[in-house]
Write an enzyme that holds these catalytic residues in place. Structure first.
Site, PDB file in Angstrom:
ATOM      1  N   ASP A  49       0.857  -1.189   0.000  1.00  4.27           N
ATOM      2  CA  ASP A  49       0.000   0.000   0.000  1.00  4.27           C
ATOM      3  C   ASP A  49       0.890   1.234   0.000  1.00  4.27           C
ATOM      4  O   ASP A  49       2.109   1.125   0.097  1.00  4.27           O
ATOM      5  CB  ASP A  49      -0.940  -0.001   1.212  1.00  4.27           C
ATOM      6  N   ASP A  51       1.636   5.057   1.628  1.00  2.00           N
ATOM      7  CA  ASP A  51       1.393   6.010   2.709  1.00  2.00           C
ATOM      8  C   ASP A  51       1.915   7.374   2.273  1.00  2.00           C
ATOM      9  O   ASP A  51       2.952   7.478   1.628  1.00  2.00           O
ATOM     10  CB  ASP A  51       2.137   5.567   3.979  1.00  2.00           C
ATOM     11  N   ASP A 129      10.051   4.459  12.826  1.00  2.00           N
ATOM     12  CA  ASP A 129      10.714   3.343  13.500  1.00  2.00           C
ATOM     13  C   ASP A 129      12.086   2.998  12.900  1.00  2.00           C
ATOM     14  O   ASP A 129      13.113   3.236  13.518  1.00  2.00           O
ATOM     15  CB  ASP A 129       9.795   2.109  13.585  1.00  2.00           C
TER      16      ASP A 129
HETATM   17  P1  ATP Z   1       3.970  -2.405   5.070  1.00  2.00           P
HETATM   18  O1  ATP Z   1       2.862  -1.456   4.727  1.00  2.00           O
HETATM   19  O2  ATP Z   1       4.695  -2.958   3.928  1.00  2.00           O
HETATM   20  O3  ATP Z   1       3.578  -3.416   6.055  1.00  2.00           O
HETATM   21  P2  ATP Z   1       5.123  -0.036   6.205  1.00  2.00           P
HETATM   22  O4  ATP Z   1       6.550   0.300   6.543  1.00  2.00           O
HETATM   23  O5  ATP Z   1       4.458   0.813   5.188  1.00  2.00           O
HETATM   24  O6  ATP Z   1       5.114  -1.560   5.815  1.00  2.00           O
HETATM   25  P3  ATP Z   1       2.967   0.713   7.920  1.00  2.00           P
HETATM   26  O7  ATP Z   1       2.478   0.018   9.133  1.00  2.00           O
HETATM   27  O8  ATP Z   1       2.110   0.845   6.726  1.00  2.00           O
HETATM   28  O9  ATP Z   1       4.335  -0.008   7.555  1.00  2.00           O
HETATM   29  O10 ATP Z   1       3.429   2.155   8.402  1.00  2.00           O
HETATM   30  C1  ATP Z   1       3.806   3.177   7.503  1.00  2.00           C
HETATM   31  C2  ATP Z   1       5.008   3.935   8.050  1.00  2.00           C
HETATM   32  O11 ATP Z   1       4.661   4.567   9.277  1.00  2.00           O
HETATM   33  C3  ATP Z   1       6.209   3.089   8.380  1.00  2.00           C
HETATM   34  O12 ATP Z   1       7.021   2.848   7.256  1.00  2.00           O
HETATM   35  C4  ATP Z   1       6.912   3.915   9.414  1.00  2.00           C
HETATM   36  O13 ATP Z   1       7.632   4.958   8.824  1.00  2.00           O
HETATM   37  C5  ATP Z   1       5.733   4.525  10.184  1.00  2.00           C
HETATM   38  N1  ATP Z   1       5.361   3.681  11.334  1.00  2.00           N
HETATM   39  C6  ATP Z   1       4.416   2.738  11.372  1.00  2.00           C
HETATM   40  N2  ATP Z   1       4.320   2.164  12.569  1.00  2.00           N
HETATM   41  C7  ATP Z   1       5.228   2.781  13.343  1.00  2.00           C
HETATM   42  C8  ATP Z   1       5.618   2.651  14.702  1.00  2.00           C
HETATM   43  N3  ATP Z   1       5.035   1.768  15.507  1.00  2.00           N
HETATM   44  N4  ATP Z   1       6.580   3.468  15.148  1.00  2.00           N
HETATM   45  C9  ATP Z   1       7.164   4.393  14.342  1.00  2.00           C
HETATM   46  N5  ATP Z   1       6.850   4.546  13.069  1.00  2.00           N
HETATM   47  C10 ATP Z   1       5.895   3.761  12.551  1.00  2.00           C
HETATM   48 MG    MG Z   2       2.418   0.765   4.561  1.00  2.00          MG
END
Ligand code: ATP
Ligand code: MG
Length: 443
Positions: A49, A51, A129
Protein backbone atom coordinates in the site's frame (compact mmCIF):
# COMPACT_ATOMS: atom_id res chain seq x y z
CA UNK A 1 18.83 12.60 -3.77
CA UNK A 2 17.66 14.13 -7.05
CA UNK A 3 15.45 12.19 -9.46
CA UNK A 4 18.16 11.03 -11.89
CA UNK A 5 20.08 9.31 -9.06
CA UNK A 6 17.34 6.99 -7.79
CA UNK A 7 15.12 4.35 -9.33
CA UNK A 8 11.66 5.39 -8.17
CA UNK A 9 9.39 6.07 -11.12
CA UNK A 10 5.86 7.43 -11.08
CA UNK A 11 4.94 4.52 -13.34
CA UNK A 12 5.24 2.23 -10.31
CA UNK A 13 3.23 4.34 -7.90
CA UNK A 14 -0.50 3.67 -7.72
CA UNK A 15 -2.59 6.17 -9.66
CA UNK A 16 -4.61 6.85 -6.52
CA UNK A 17 -1.59 7.63 -4.40
CA UNK A 18 -0.35 9.99 -7.13
CA UNK A 19 -3.74 11.66 -7.20
CA UNK A 20 -3.55 12.29 -3.45
CA UNK A 21 -0.01 13.65 -3.71
CA UNK A 22 -0.85 16.01 -6.57
CA UNK A 23 -4.08 17.22 -5.02
CA UNK A 24 -2.33 18.08 -1.74
CA UNK A 25 0.38 19.89 -3.67
CA UNK A 26 -2.17 21.87 -5.71
CA UNK A 27 -3.87 22.84 -2.47
CA UNK A 28 -0.64 24.42 -1.27
CA UNK A 29 0.61 21.65 1.03
CA UNK A 30 3.76 19.57 1.06
CA UNK A 31 3.19 15.98 0.02
CA UNK A 32 5.53 13.01 0.13
CA UNK A 33 5.26 9.30 -0.39
CA UNK A 34 6.78 7.62 2.66
CA UNK A 35 7.23 4.32 4.46
CA UNK A 36 6.82 0.88 2.97
CA UNK A 37 5.89 2.20 -0.48
CA UNK A 38 9.20 4.00 -0.98
CA UNK A 39 11.20 1.23 0.68
CA UNK A 40 9.64 -1.53 -1.41
CA UNK A 41 9.97 0.39 -4.68
CA UNK A 42 13.67 0.95 -4.02
CA UNK A 43 14.04 -2.78 -3.41
CA UNK A 44 12.17 -3.61 -6.60
CA UNK A 45 9.19 -5.12 -4.70
CA UNK A 46 5.59 -4.30 -5.35
CA UNK A 47 4.34 -2.17 -2.42
CA UNK A 48 1.39 -3.49 -0.43
CA UNK A 49 0.00 0.00 0.00
CA UNK A 50 1.04 3.62 -0.19
CA UNK A 51 1.39 6.01 2.71
CA UNK A 52 1.52 9.76 2.28
CA UNK A 53 3.01 12.34 4.64
CA UNK A 54 2.02 16.00 4.56
CA UNK A 55 2.15 19.22 6.52
CA UNK A 56 -1.65 19.54 6.15
CA UNK A 57 -3.50 18.88 9.42
CA UNK A 58 -5.97 15.97 9.39
CA UNK A 59 -8.93 18.37 9.16
CA UNK A 60 -7.23 20.17 6.29
CA UNK A 61 -6.71 16.85 4.51
CA UNK A 62 -10.38 16.10 4.94
CA UNK A 63 -11.29 19.44 3.43
CA UNK A 64 -9.27 18.61 0.32
CA UNK A 65 -10.85 15.18 -0.34
CA UNK A 66 -14.50 14.26 -0.40
CA UNK A 67 -13.73 10.52 -0.15
CA UNK A 68 -11.89 10.92 3.13
CA UNK A 69 -12.34 9.77 6.72
CA UNK A 70 -10.33 10.66 9.80
CA UNK A 71 -9.46 7.70 11.97
CA UNK A 72 -7.52 6.87 15.13
CA UNK A 73 -7.34 8.59 18.47
CA UNK A 74 -3.91 7.40 19.50
CA UNK A 75 -2.54 8.36 16.13
CA UNK A 76 -4.92 10.50 14.13
CA UNK A 77 -4.74 10.18 10.37
CA UNK A 78 -6.77 10.47 7.21
CA UNK A 79 -7.90 7.61 5.02
CA UNK A 80 -8.65 8.58 1.44
CA UNK A 81 -10.83 5.96 -0.23
CA UNK A 82 -10.77 4.88 -3.86
CA UNK A 83 -13.06 1.86 -4.00
CA UNK A 84 -11.17 -0.88 -2.17
CA UNK A 85 -7.88 1.05 -2.14
CA UNK A 86 -7.08 3.29 0.81
CA UNK A 87 -4.31 5.85 0.74
CA UNK A 88 -3.24 6.70 4.27
CA UNK A 89 -2.34 10.34 4.83
CA UNK A 90 -0.46 11.26 8.00
CA UNK A 91 0.45 14.74 9.15
CA UNK A 92 4.14 15.28 10.05
CA UNK A 93 4.70 14.56 13.73
CA UNK A 94 7.19 16.22 16.04
CA UNK A 95 9.53 13.94 17.97
CA UNK A 96 8.44 12.83 21.46
CA UNK A 97 11.23 14.90 22.97
CA UNK A 98 9.94 18.21 21.65
CA UNK A 99 7.55 20.33 23.68
CA UNK A 100 3.95 19.79 22.80
CA UNK A 101 0.40 20.16 23.88
CA UNK A 102 0.00 17.56 26.59
CA UNK A 103 -3.52 16.68 25.49
CA UNK A 104 -2.24 15.82 22.04
CA UNK A 105 0.62 13.73 23.32
CA UNK A 106 0.60 11.23 26.12
CA UNK A 107 3.74 9.43 27.23
CA UNK A 108 3.69 7.10 30.22
CA UNK A 109 6.76 5.28 31.53
CA UNK A 110 8.46 6.01 28.23
CA UNK A 111 5.59 4.56 26.23
CA UNK A 112 3.90 6.76 23.64
CA UNK A 113 0.18 6.37 24.24
CA UNK A 114 -0.97 9.22 22.06
CA UNK A 115 1.00 11.09 19.44
CA UNK A 116 -0.79 13.97 17.78
CA UNK A 117 1.73 16.77 18.16
CA UNK A 118 2.49 17.98 14.67
CA UNK A 119 5.88 19.08 13.41
CA UNK A 120 8.19 19.42 10.42
CA UNK A 121 9.34 16.88 7.85
CA UNK A 122 12.74 16.61 9.56
CA UNK A 123 11.06 15.86 12.90
CA UNK A 124 8.66 13.44 11.31
CA UNK A 125 11.53 11.46 9.77
CA UNK A 126 13.22 10.92 13.11
CA UNK A 127 10.13 9.78 15.01
CA UNK A 128 9.59 6.83 12.61
CA UNK A 129 10.71 3.34 13.50
CA UNK A 130 13.38 2.01 11.11
CA UNK A 131 15.71 4.02 8.91
CA UNK A 132 14.49 2.17 5.80
CA UNK A 133 10.93 3.27 6.65
CA UNK A 134 11.88 6.94 6.87
CA UNK A 135 12.54 7.71 3.21
CA UNK A 136 10.39 10.35 1.53
CA UNK A 137 9.63 10.79 -2.15
CA UNK A 138 8.83 14.41 -2.88
CA UNK A 139 6.08 14.98 -5.42
CA UNK A 140 7.35 18.55 -5.98
CA UNK A 141 10.60 17.54 -7.72
CA UNK A 142 10.59 13.69 -7.53
CA UNK A 143 13.64 13.69 -5.27
CA UNK A 144 14.23 11.37 -2.31
CA UNK A 145 14.75 12.75 1.18
CA UNK A 146 16.76 10.71 3.67
CA UNK A 147 17.29 12.12 7.16
CA UNK A 148 18.05 8.83 8.91
CA UNK A 149 20.52 6.97 6.70
CA UNK A 150 17.88 4.68 5.22
CA UNK A 151 19.44 4.58 1.76
CA UNK A 152 22.69 3.13 3.13
CA UNK A 153 20.76 0.57 5.17
CA UNK A 154 18.70 -0.47 2.16
CA UNK A 155 21.91 -0.98 0.20
CA UNK A 156 23.37 -3.01 3.07
CA UNK A 157 20.20 -5.06 3.70
CA UNK A 158 20.14 -3.86 7.28
CA UNK A 159 17.23 -3.10 9.57
CA UNK A 160 18.13 -0.40 12.05
CA UNK A 161 16.04 1.68 14.44
CA UNK A 162 16.47 5.41 14.09
CA UNK A 163 18.62 7.03 16.79
CA UNK A 164 21.17 5.71 19.23
CA UNK A 165 19.01 4.14 21.89
CA UNK A 166 17.23 1.05 20.58
CA UNK A 167 15.84 0.15 24.00
CA UNK A 168 14.17 3.54 24.31
CA UNK A 169 12.64 3.13 20.84
CA UNK A 170 11.21 -0.26 21.78
CA UNK A 171 10.00 1.26 25.01
CA UNK A 172 8.17 4.05 23.19
CA UNK A 173 6.29 1.40 21.28
CA UNK A 174 6.91 -2.31 22.02
CA UNK A 175 5.12 -3.25 18.77
CA UNK A 176 8.32 -2.16 17.06
CA UNK A 177 9.83 -5.46 18.26
CA UNK A 178 7.25 -7.34 16.21
CA UNK A 179 7.80 -4.97 13.32
CA UNK A 180 11.54 -5.73 13.49
CA UNK A 181 10.76 -9.43 13.05
CA UNK A 182 8.23 -8.74 10.33
CA UNK A 183 10.51 -6.57 8.20
CA UNK A 184 13.47 -8.90 8.74
CA UNK A 185 11.34 -11.74 7.31
CA UNK A 186 9.66 -9.72 4.61
CA UNK A 187 12.78 -8.00 3.29
CA UNK A 188 15.29 -10.71 4.15
CA UNK A 189 17.25 -8.02 6.04
CA UNK A 190 19.60 -8.55 8.96
CA UNK A 191 18.56 -6.83 12.18
CA UNK A 192 21.42 -4.58 13.23
CA UNK A 193 23.08 -6.02 16.38
CA UNK A 194 22.30 -2.84 18.31
CA UNK A 195 18.59 -3.48 17.72
CA UNK A 196 18.68 -7.27 17.83
CA UNK A 197 20.34 -7.67 21.23
CA UNK A 198 17.53 -5.98 23.22
CA UNK A 199 14.89 -8.17 21.57
CA UNK A 200 15.96 -11.12 23.73
CA UNK A 201 15.24 -9.16 26.89
CA UNK A 202 12.28 -6.95 26.21
CA UNK A 203 9.49 -9.35 25.26
CA UNK A 204 7.57 -8.73 28.54
CA UNK A 205 6.86 -5.19 27.35
CA UNK A 206 4.39 -6.65 24.89
CA UNK A 207 2.07 -7.07 27.88
CA UNK A 208 1.54 -3.36 27.88
CA UNK A 209 0.22 -3.27 24.33
CA UNK A 210 -3.55 -3.53 23.90
CA UNK A 211 -4.39 -7.14 22.86
CA UNK A 212 -6.42 -5.89 19.87
CA UNK A 213 -3.42 -4.08 18.43
CA UNK A 214 -1.31 -7.21 18.87
CA UNK A 215 -3.88 -9.19 16.91
CA UNK A 216 -3.53 -6.82 13.96
CA UNK A 217 0.21 -7.26 14.08
CA UNK A 218 -0.08 -11.07 14.29
CA UNK A 219 -2.19 -11.09 11.16
CA UNK A 220 0.43 -9.07 9.32
CA UNK A 221 3.15 -11.46 10.52
CA UNK A 222 1.33 -14.65 9.58
CA UNK A 223 -0.55 -13.76 6.44
CA UNK A 224 2.05 -12.30 4.15
CA UNK A 225 3.78 -15.44 2.89
CA UNK A 226 6.54 -15.74 5.50
CA UNK A 227 4.59 -17.14 8.45
CA UNK A 228 6.99 -20.01 9.10
CA UNK A 229 10.08 -17.84 9.30
CA UNK A 230 8.18 -15.25 11.37
CA UNK A 231 7.11 -18.00 13.79
CA UNK A 232 10.69 -19.24 14.13
CA UNK A 233 12.10 -15.76 14.63
CA UNK A 234 9.45 -14.83 17.18
CA UNK A 235 10.30 -17.96 19.16
CA UNK A 236 14.01 -17.27 18.79
CA UNK A 237 13.65 -13.88 20.49
CA UNK A 238 11.21 -15.09 23.13
CA UNK A 239 8.47 -12.89 21.70
CA UNK A 240 6.21 -15.79 20.80
CA UNK A 241 6.04 -16.94 24.42
CA UNK A 242 4.65 -13.56 25.42
CA UNK A 243 2.02 -13.62 22.72
CA UNK A 244 0.98 -17.27 22.96
CA UNK A 245 2.15 -18.64 26.32
CA UNK A 246 0.02 -21.80 26.23
CA UNK A 247 1.32 -22.77 22.81
CA UNK A 248 4.91 -22.07 23.73
CA UNK A 249 4.58 -24.24 26.85
CA UNK A 250 3.51 -27.22 24.70
CA UNK A 251 6.09 -26.63 21.99
CA UNK A 252 8.99 -26.13 24.35
CA UNK A 253 8.25 -29.52 25.86
CA UNK A 254 7.79 -31.34 22.55
CA UNK A 255 10.47 -29.93 20.32
CA UNK A 256 10.62 -33.10 18.20
CA UNK A 257 7.06 -34.32 18.45
CA UNK A 258 3.99 -33.87 16.33
CA UNK A 259 2.83 -30.55 17.84
CA UNK A 260 5.75 -28.69 16.33
CA UNK A 261 5.44 -30.65 13.08
CA UNK A 262 1.76 -29.77 13.01
CA UNK A 263 2.32 -26.04 13.49
CA UNK A 264 5.22 -25.99 11.04
CA UNK A 265 3.19 -27.75 8.37
CA UNK A 266 0.20 -25.50 8.96
CA UNK A 267 2.29 -22.36 8.58
CA UNK A 268 4.15 -23.75 5.60
CA UNK A 269 0.84 -24.57 3.88
CA UNK A 270 -0.34 -21.04 4.54
CA UNK A 271 2.82 -19.60 3.03
CA UNK A 272 2.43 -21.73 -0.07
CA UNK A 273 -1.18 -20.66 -0.48
CA UNK A 274 -0.17 -17.00 -0.25
CA UNK A 275 2.58 -17.56 -2.81
CA UNK A 276 0.09 -19.25 -5.13
CA UNK A 277 -2.31 -16.33 -4.74
CA UNK A 278 -4.93 -18.47 -2.96
CA UNK A 279 -7.06 -17.06 -0.17
CA UNK A 280 -6.20 -17.91 3.42
CA UNK A 281 -8.45 -17.94 6.45
CA UNK A 282 -7.09 -16.38 9.63
CA UNK A 283 -9.37 -18.61 11.72
CA UNK A 284 -7.75 -21.73 10.25
CA UNK A 285 -4.30 -20.44 11.11
CA UNK A 286 -5.39 -19.63 14.65
CA UNK A 287 -7.02 -23.05 14.99
CA UNK A 288 -3.70 -24.63 13.98
CA UNK A 289 -1.62 -22.52 16.35
CA UNK A 290 -3.79 -23.11 19.40
CA UNK A 291 -4.62 -26.75 18.71
CA UNK A 292 -2.04 -28.42 20.93
CA UNK A 293 -3.06 -26.66 24.15
CA UNK A 294 -6.72 -27.27 23.26
CA UNK A 295 -6.05 -30.93 22.51
CA UNK A 296 -4.27 -31.45 25.81
CA UNK A 297 -7.01 -29.80 27.79
CA UNK A 298 -9.56 -31.86 25.86
CA UNK A 299 -7.75 -35.10 26.72
CA UNK A 300 -7.59 -34.07 30.35
CA UNK A 301 -11.32 -33.39 30.43
CA UNK A 302 -12.12 -36.68 28.70
CA UNK A 303 -10.10 -38.49 31.31
CA UNK A 304 -12.01 -36.59 33.97
CA UNK A 305 -15.21 -38.09 32.58
CA UNK A 306 -16.61 -35.36 30.33
CA UNK A 307 -18.34 -36.27 27.09
CA UNK A 308 -16.50 -35.52 23.88
CA UNK A 309 -18.41 -32.47 22.66
CA UNK A 310 -18.59 -31.00 26.11
CA UNK A 311 -14.90 -31.60 26.72
CA UNK A 312 -14.01 -29.93 23.43
CA UNK A 313 -16.25 -26.93 24.08
CA UNK A 314 -14.79 -26.50 27.56
CA UNK A 315 -11.22 -26.92 26.37
CA UNK A 316 -11.80 -24.42 23.56
CA UNK A 317 -13.34 -21.97 26.02
CA UNK A 318 -10.48 -22.26 28.50
CA UNK A 319 -7.67 -21.91 25.99
CA UNK A 320 -9.31 -19.27 23.78
CA UNK A 321 -10.37 -17.35 26.89
CA UNK A 322 -6.84 -17.30 28.27
CA UNK A 323 -5.47 -16.35 24.87
CA UNK A 324 -7.75 -13.30 24.66
CA UNK A 325 -5.81 -11.68 27.45
CA UNK A 326 -2.68 -11.61 25.31
CA UNK A 327 -3.86 -11.35 21.73
CA UNK A 328 -7.51 -10.47 21.25
CA UNK A 329 -9.05 -12.69 18.60
CA UNK A 330 -12.20 -11.01 17.23
CA UNK A 331 -15.38 -13.09 17.36
CA UNK A 332 -15.60 -13.34 13.58
CA UNK A 333 -12.43 -15.43 13.67
CA UNK A 334 -12.86 -16.96 17.12
CA UNK A 335 -16.17 -18.65 16.32
CA UNK A 336 -15.09 -20.47 13.14
CA UNK A 337 -11.82 -21.39 14.86
CA UNK A 338 -13.79 -23.17 17.57
CA UNK A 339 -16.03 -24.85 15.03
CA UNK A 340 -13.00 -26.45 13.42
CA UNK A 341 -12.06 -27.90 16.80
CA UNK A 342 -15.62 -28.90 17.64
CA UNK A 343 -15.87 -30.93 14.43
CA UNK A 344 -12.72 -32.96 15.07
CA UNK A 345 -14.35 -35.57 17.34
CA UNK A 346 -17.30 -35.75 14.94
CA UNK A 347 -14.90 -36.65 12.12
CA UNK A 348 -13.97 -39.82 13.97
CA UNK A 349 -17.44 -41.28 13.51
CA UNK A 350 -17.93 -42.96 10.18
CA UNK A 351 -21.02 -45.07 10.67
CA UNK A 352 -24.68 -44.20 10.18
CA UNK A 353 -26.10 -40.91 8.97
CA UNK A 354 -23.63 -38.57 10.60
CA UNK A 355 -20.92 -38.43 7.93
CA UNK A 356 -23.47 -37.35 5.35
CA UNK A 357 -24.73 -34.59 7.64
CA UNK A 358 -21.20 -33.57 8.45
CA UNK A 359 -20.14 -32.88 4.87
CA UNK A 360 -23.05 -30.42 4.62
CA UNK A 361 -21.71 -28.43 7.53
CA UNK A 362 -20.48 -24.99 6.44
CA UNK A 363 -17.23 -25.57 8.27
CA UNK A 364 -16.70 -29.12 7.00
CA UNK A 365 -14.07 -28.20 4.44
CA UNK A 366 -11.92 -26.37 6.97
CA UNK A 367 -12.38 -29.15 9.53
CA UNK A 368 -11.39 -31.74 6.94
CA UNK A 369 -8.28 -29.77 5.94
CA UNK A 370 -7.46 -29.57 9.61
CA UNK A 371 -7.83 -33.33 9.94
CA UNK A 372 -5.50 -33.83 6.97
CA UNK A 373 -2.91 -31.74 8.71
CA UNK A 374 -3.31 -33.77 11.91
CA UNK A 375 -2.91 -36.96 9.93
CA UNK A 376 0.16 -35.68 8.09
CA UNK A 377 1.85 -34.78 11.32
CA UNK A 378 1.18 -38.17 12.87
CA UNK A 379 -1.44 -37.17 15.41
CA UNK A 380 -4.30 -39.20 13.92
CA UNK A 381 -4.41 -42.34 11.81
CA UNK A 382 -3.93 -41.30 8.15
CA UNK A 383 -6.50 -43.96 7.31
CA UNK A 384 -9.22 -41.76 8.82
CA UNK A 385 -8.22 -38.79 6.67
CA UNK A 386 -8.12 -41.06 3.65
CA UNK A 387 -11.61 -42.30 4.42
CA UNK A 388 -12.95 -38.74 4.37
CA UNK A 389 -11.14 -37.93 1.17
CA UNK A 390 -12.77 -40.93 -0.45
CA UNK A 391 -16.15 -40.28 1.08
CA UNK A 392 -16.32 -36.87 -0.58
CA UNK A 393 -15.56 -38.29 -3.99
CA UNK A 394 -17.78 -41.36 -4.26
CA UNK A 395 -21.43 -41.58 -5.29
CA UNK A 396 -24.32 -42.00 -2.92
CA UNK A 397 -24.52 -45.78 -3.04
CA UNK A 398 -20.83 -46.06 -2.30
CA UNK A 399 -21.30 -43.60 0.52
CA UNK A 400 -24.04 -45.78 1.93
CA UNK A 401 -21.66 -48.74 1.83
CA UNK A 402 -18.91 -46.76 3.49
CA UNK A 403 -21.13 -45.69 6.35
CA UNK A 404 -23.09 -48.94 6.81
CA UNK A 405 -23.25 -50.11 10.41
CA UNK A 406 -20.97 -53.06 10.53
CA UNK A 407 -22.44 -56.43 11.43
CA UNK A 408 -19.47 -58.61 12.35
CA UNK A 409 -16.48 -58.24 10.10
CA UNK A 410 -15.67 -54.75 11.30
CA UNK A 411 -12.18 -53.55 11.93
CA UNK A 412 -13.10 -52.79 15.47
CA UNK A 413 -14.76 -55.29 17.70
CA UNK A 414 -18.38 -54.52 18.37
CA UNK A 415 -18.90 -53.14 21.78
CA UNK A 416 -20.96 -55.04 24.28
CA UNK A 417 -24.43 -53.58 24.64
CA UNK A 418 -23.86 -51.84 27.92
CA UNK A 419 -20.94 -49.83 26.66
CA UNK A 420 -22.87 -48.78 23.57
CA UNK A 421 -25.56 -47.34 25.76
CA UNK A 422 -23.03 -45.48 27.79
CA UNK A 423 -21.66 -43.93 24.63
CA UNK A 424 -24.94 -42.42 23.53
CA UNK A 425 -24.62 -39.05 25.23
CA UNK A 426 -21.33 -38.62 23.44
CA UNK A 427 -23.09 -39.13 20.13
CA UNK A 428 -25.59 -36.44 21.02
CA UNK A 429 -22.68 -34.14 21.68
CA UNK A 430 -21.50 -34.88 18.17
CA UNK A 431 -24.77 -33.62 16.81
CA UNK A 432 -24.50 -30.43 18.78
CA UNK A 433 -21.17 -29.93 17.13
CA UNK A 434 -22.71 -30.60 13.73
CA UNK A 435 -25.25 -27.88 14.14
CA UNK A 436 -22.42 -25.49 14.80
CA UNK A 437 -23.45 -24.73 18.34
CA UNK A 438 -20.09 -24.10 19.84
CA UNK A 439 -20.31 -23.24 23.50
CA UNK A 440 -19.20 -19.75 24.35
CA UNK A 441 -19.24 -20.53 28.03
CA UNK A 442 -15.81 -19.25 28.99
CA UNK A 443 -15.68 -15.98 27.12
P1 ATP B 1 3.97 -2.40 5.07
O1 ATP B 1 2.86 -1.46 4.73
O2 ATP B 1 4.70 -2.96 3.93
O3 ATP B 1 3.58 -3.42 6.05
P2 ATP B 1 5.12 -0.04 6.21
O4 ATP B 1 6.55 0.30 6.54
O5 ATP B 1 4.46 0.81 5.19
O6 ATP B 1 5.11 -1.56 5.82
P3 ATP B 1 2.97 0.71 7.92
O7 ATP B 1 2.48 0.02 9.13
O8 ATP B 1 2.11 0.84 6.73
O9 ATP B 1 4.33 -0.01 7.55
O10 ATP B 1 3.43 2.15 8.40
C1 ATP B 1 3.81 3.18 7.50
C2 ATP B 1 5.01 3.94 8.05
O11 ATP B 1 4.66 4.57 9.28
C3 ATP B 1 6.21 3.09 8.38
O12 ATP B 1 7.02 2.85 7.26
C4 ATP B 1 6.91 3.92 9.41
O13 ATP B 1 7.63 4.96 8.82
C5 ATP B 1 5.73 4.52 10.18
N1 ATP B 1 5.36 3.68 11.33
C6 ATP B 1 4.42 2.74 11.37
N2 ATP B 1 4.32 2.16 12.57
C7 ATP B 1 5.23 2.78 13.34
C8 ATP B 1 5.62 2.65 14.70
N3 ATP B 1 5.03 1.77 15.51
N4 ATP B 1 6.58 3.47 15.15
C9 ATP B 1 7.16 4.39 14.34
N5 ATP B 1 6.85 4.55 13.07
C10 ATP B 1 5.90 3.76 12.55
MG1 MG C 1 2.42 0.76 4.56
Amino acid sequence: MPRPEHSISRANISAHALKVLYRLKQSGYQAYLVGGGVRDLLLGHEPKDFDVATDARPEEVRAVFRNCRLIGRRFRLAHVFFGPEIVEVATFRAGPLTDGDEGARQIENGMILRDNVYGSLAEDALRRDFTVNALYYNIEDFSLVDYAGGLDDIAAGRLRLIGQDAVARYREDPVRMLRAVRFACKLGFVIDPSCEGPLFELAPWLHEVPPARLFEEILKLFQAGYALSAFEKLRHYGLFAELFPDIEACLAEEEQGFPITFVNRGLDNTDRRVQDGKPIAPFFLLAVLLWEPVRREYQRLLEAGHREAEAMALAAGTIAGRQQRRVAIPKRFGLPMREIWALQPALERRRGKRPLALIQHPRFRAAYDFLLLRAESGEVDPELAHWWTQFQHVNSSERAAMTAERKSAGRRKRRPRKTRKAKQPEARGGEAALSGQVAESQD
